[in-house]
Structures are given as C-alpha cells and as structure tokens.
Design an enzyme around this catalytic site. Sequence first.
Site, PDB file in Angstrom:
ATOM      1  N   ARG A 106      68.879  10.101  44.546  1.00 17.38           N
ATOM      2  CA  ARG A 106      69.097  10.947  43.368  1.00 17.38           C
ATOM      3  C   ARG A 106      70.578  11.212  43.245  1.00 17.38           C
ATOM      4  NH1 ARG A 106      66.663  16.544  41.110  1.00 17.38           N
ATOM      5  NH2 ARG A 106      65.077  15.037  40.532  1.00 17.38           N
ATOM      6  N   HIS A 133      65.029   8.728  34.784  1.00 14.36           N
ATOM      7  CA  HIS A 133      64.246   9.504  35.763  1.00 14.36           C
ATOM      8  C   HIS A 133      62.822   8.909  35.801  1.00 14.36           C
ATOM      9  CE1 HIS A 133      63.108  12.543  38.442  1.00 14.36           C
ATOM     10  NE2 HIS A 133      63.048  13.602  37.662  1.00 14.36           N
ATOM     11  N   GLN A 136      59.492  10.574  37.307  1.00 13.49           N
ATOM     12  CA  GLN A 136      58.971  11.705  36.523  1.00 13.49           C
ATOM     13  C   GLN A 136      57.965  11.213  35.472  1.00 13.49           C
ATOM     14  OE1 GLN A 136      59.774  15.266  36.607  1.00 13.49           O
ATOM     15  NE2 GLN A 136      57.999  15.263  35.262  1.00 13.49           N
ATOM     16  N   ASP A 228      62.947  19.602  27.827  1.00 15.89           N
ATOM     17  CA  ASP A 228      63.734  19.568  29.067  1.00 15.89           C
ATOM     18  C   ASP A 228      64.951  20.472  28.840  1.00 15.89           C
ATOM     19  OD1 ASP A 228      64.940  18.830  31.486  1.00 15.89           O
ATOM     20  OD2 ASP A 228      65.644  16.887  30.761  1.00 15.89           O
ATOM     21  N   ARG A 297      53.882  14.931  40.496  1.00 15.93           N
ATOM     22  CA  ARG A 297      55.066  14.248  41.027  1.00 15.93           C
ATOM     23  C   ARG A 297      54.755  13.696  42.414  1.00 15.93           C
ATOM     24  NH1 ARG A 297      60.026  15.275  39.708  1.00 15.93           N
ATOM     25  NH2 ARG A 297      60.281  13.144  40.407  1.00 15.93           N
TER      26      ARG A 297
HETATM   27  N1   CP Z   1      61.471  17.391  37.687  1.00 13.78           N
HETATM   28  C1   CP Z   1      62.296  17.224  38.721  1.00 13.78           C
HETATM   29  O1   CP Z   1      62.820  16.140  38.970  1.00 13.78           O
HETATM   30  O2   CP Z   1      62.493  18.345  39.463  1.00 13.78           O
HETATM   31  P1   CP Z   1      63.546  18.508  40.654  1.00 13.78           P
HETATM   32  O3   CP Z   1      64.917  18.461  40.036  1.00 13.78           O
HETATM   33  O4   CP Z   1      63.223  19.843  41.249  1.00 13.78           O
HETATM   34  O5   CP Z   1      63.349  17.383  41.630  1.00 13.78           O
HETATM   35  N1  NVA Z   2      67.557  16.284  32.462  1.00 14.28           N
HETATM   36  C1  NVA Z   2      67.381  17.076  33.650  1.00 14.28           C
HETATM   37  C2  NVA Z   2      66.140  16.655  34.373  1.00 14.28           C
HETATM   38  C3  NVA Z   2      65.814  17.463  35.591  1.00 14.28           C
HETATM   39  C4  NVA Z   2      64.571  16.987  36.280  1.00 14.28           C
HETATM   40  C5  NVA Z   2      68.603  16.903  34.546  1.00 14.28           C
HETATM   41  O1  NVA Z   2      69.077  15.773  34.704  1.00 14.28           O
HETATM   42  O2  NVA Z   2      69.098  17.903  35.065  1.00 14.28           O
END
Ligand code: CP
Ligand code: NVA
Length: 311
Positions: A106, A133, A136, A228, A297
């Site tokens: 990540r 992502h 997700q 989001d 998830r």
């Molecule tokens: N939705 C998601 O990716 O959550 P986190 O940032 O907590 O991993």
């Molecule tokens: N768009 C958001 C998604 C978090 C799961 C981010 O990148 O922070």
Amino acid sequence: MNLKGRSFLTLKDFTQEEISYLLELSADLKAKKKKGITGNRLKGKNIALIFEKPSTRTRCSFTIGCVDEGGHPEYLGREDIQLGYKESIEDTARVLGRMFDGIEFRGFSQETVEKLAKYSKVPVWNGLTDTYHPTQILADFLTLQEQFGHLNGLKLVFVGDGRNNMANSLMIGCAKMGVSFVILAPEALYPDKELVKECEQYAKESGSFIKVTSNLEEVQGADALYTDVWCSMGEEDKAAERVALLRPYQVNKDLMQKTGKDTSILLHCLPAVKGNEVTEEIFEKYADVIFDEAENRMHTIKAVMVATLGE
Ligand code: CP
Ligand code: NVA
C-alpha cells in the site's frame, strides 16, 4: 480456474470469469469461517505487508486472512524498511522476493507496486495506490451480490472525487462485470479520459455503460450509490478546495431519494468523514451494509491470497 503465481495490481489484468471466480471463492471462504472452519492453504507461506500509508481494514484483512490459512504475515511500515529512500525499489523487491512467498503493497505510486511485482518475481497484491484500489472492489462486489443476488445489470453511481483510486477501480470493475457505472462529480474532478475510453470498451463487451456527469439527476434508477472521502491520503492540503467543489455532491436524504427506488443502498469503502461526503443520518441508515462491506474486505483478500499463492 488457475490464478497461481499471478499478481493483483489492477482489475484491468483480470477477466470477468476470473473476477467471478475470486468472488465465488470469497463467498465460500466466508461461509466456512462463519462455521468456524479455517484452512491451511497458506501453510509455510511468508507474506510481507508493506504499508507506506496507514490502514485499518486492509492491514487487518491481510493479517487475518493469512493467519486463518496458516501463513505468516510480516508488517513492514514506512519507518521499518529502507524502501525507496535508502534502497531502490528494485533491490528491496529482489531481497523480499528471496525471503517471502507473497508481498502486499500500500502506498503512493502505482509504478512502485508494479516494480515490486516485476523484480520480486513473487505474487504482489495492490493494497491501494494513488491510482487504484482493486481489492476494495472485490469486497464491494461481494456485498452487492449478497444484497441483490447478482451483479450483471445493476446500476452503481459513484458520487464525489471522480478521479481518485476508488472511482478509477470501480469504473474498471463495473465495466468488466456488466454493472452500469456513473461517476457523478464536478467537472474539475472528472476521471482521466484515457481510462474512461478503456473502460467504455470493457463495458461494450459486458453489455453495460459508463457515464461521467455533474448532473445530480443521473442517480435516477441507481441500485447503489457509492461515496468516498473528498481528500484521499496524501491530499490533506486540498481540504478547503475540495469542500467547496464537492459540497453539492454530498450523499444526503435528498440525493438518496433521487434514485426513485426504495431498494437502493449506499456503499462506502471507509474511513468516512461524516458531514462531508455523507450525512450522519444516511450513513447510519445504511450502516449494516457498509459494515458488511468492511467485513468482506477480509474474505475477499483471503481469497486473492489463496487463489494466487495457496496450495
Ligand atoms: N477501505 C480501506 O482500504 O480501508 P483502510 O484504509 O482502513 O485499509
Ligand atoms: N480514496 C481513499 C480510499 C481509502 C480507502 C484514499 O485513498 O485515501
């Protein structure tokens, strides 16, 4: 279906059949876990979890998914390793590839996760970049299937920052799976035109459509709205600008009513900023399904690891 040895970097690399297979495997693993049955398909596998950005759901999902199947997860935070500042990505990737059987990443750049896959030569899973992502989306789709019994033919409307990782990945996933997909956003936050073009081609093949609009009336007929945060991780300095741009695009009672369907649901990848992208009232109304989505998830990420690395 054999996905052994594959990386999971973007849904572009996966066919409709492969995505369906991952969803079936997720549902199966979820049903087993509910009965208290875990497995050993990752027994003897060491899995690196690299996090340049913070995480609750993704980190916990990889950790629990791995341990449930008998594997060993190793968390490597930004301060723990030399990746990208003291050591090149290529070199860290080659080291980790000699020691680990799979790597989750990540962070900021999609290029980094792609380099990790290229140089480590083990399966690499994208746990979120600025651009995509993909894990997700599997959780979102499993949740939609649980709610509606199918994906094909549904209409999903993403409301908010139309050029972020969620909008991009939902657009790819929906187009591949036959879900009609609308991005509802101010013009300043429209997605990349090239990506829209690519997704329109996928949509043509699956029999769905893609639409990018700033017109709130386009939520009409939506089976699900999706929102989001207005500022993704790393964009915190844009907060004031985003609030000004996105205020008319808040998911509230009025917008939900515009779907014209009393069966419509709201999804949110979380974390949520209530009072910005969604009102507290509407968030709580759909909290059960949103937290199903969060739980999913774990089941879907477990499925990705089992499918690409498991025995
Ligand atoms: N939705 C998601 O990716 O959550 P986190 O940032 O907590 O991993
Ligand atoms: N768009 C958001 C998604 C978090 C799961 C981010 O990148 O922070």
